[in-house]
Design a protein around this motif. Sequence first.
Motif, PDB file in Angstrom:
ATOM      1  N   LYS A 153       7.481 -22.476 -14.522  1.00 25.56           N
ATOM      2  CA  LYS A 153       7.252 -21.180 -13.885  1.00 25.56           C
ATOM      3  C   LYS A 153       7.100 -21.372 -12.380  1.00 25.56           C
ATOM      4  CE  LYS A 153       4.702 -19.483 -17.944  1.00 25.56           C
ATOM      5  NZ  LYS A 153       4.822 -20.739 -18.734  1.00 25.56           N
ATOM      6  N   PRO A 156       2.460 -20.563 -12.281  1.00 27.18           N
ATOM      7  CA  PRO A 156       1.841 -20.445 -13.605  1.00 27.18           C
ATOM      8  C   PRO A 156       0.434 -19.877 -13.569  1.00 27.18           C
ATOM      9  CG  PRO A 156       1.776 -22.725 -12.853  1.00 27.18           C
ATOM     10  CD  PRO A 156       2.615 -21.958 -11.861  1.00 27.18           C
ATOM     11  N   GLU A 159       0.018 -16.084 -13.964  1.00 31.04           N
ATOM     12  CA  GLU A 159       0.398 -15.638 -15.302  1.00 31.04           C
ATOM     13  C   GLU A 159      -0.707 -15.927 -16.317  1.00 31.04           C
ATOM     14  OE1 GLU A 159       4.263 -16.651 -16.696  1.00 31.04           O
ATOM     15  OE2 GLU A 159       5.144 -16.617 -14.697  1.00 31.04           O
TER      16      GLU A 159
END
Length: 205
Positions: A153, A156, A159
């Motif tokens: 990602k 990260p 998220e």
Amino acid sequence: METINERVLEILRKTGALLDGHFILSSGLHSPNYVQCAKVFEYPKYGEQIGELIARKILDAGLGVDVVVGPALGGVIVAYEVGKKLNTRAIFTEREDSVMKLRRGFEIHEGERVLIVEDVVTTGKSTLEVVEVVESYGGQIVGFASIINRSGKENPFEEINQKLKGKPYFYLVKFDFPTYKPEDCPLCKSGIPAVKPGSRKMNTR
């Protein structure tokens, strides 16, 4: 002109930090590839260059930083090198009885702007443990940085934790190495011995 990505890859190859085999990552996942960043810091000149490259990204973004924090063990030297280039304090967290904390007289003062730095980010678990430590002292997290991003990602952390949305993540090179849960690992099923990095000599590529 050589890009940052090309320069870091060159350093990783020169120092033998890129490894092939069957590795058990700190996250518990298995992978046929591993980056042993400790090999980079075996050569102080390369460690200094890595710190400078990360610090340059922070400065270019105009991010104000009072203290750089890295989790032991992988984040200790890289946090020091980044802090040196940013002219800030550099400290590290470590686990005591499996709990991440500040020891050795280190402190984060109320309202201090904190950059959390790692060597490699995969699941982001260690970094999120550092987030909890920083927040417990009243520190203000302004961003994250690492040498390697292998999370799959771009960021990260935001998220995983919505409180971190908008906090930037800087990295020097991204690897999309495959990872497997132990029960799904084809390397295990093939009978290839698994190694926890650092436990014995491994072959470099």
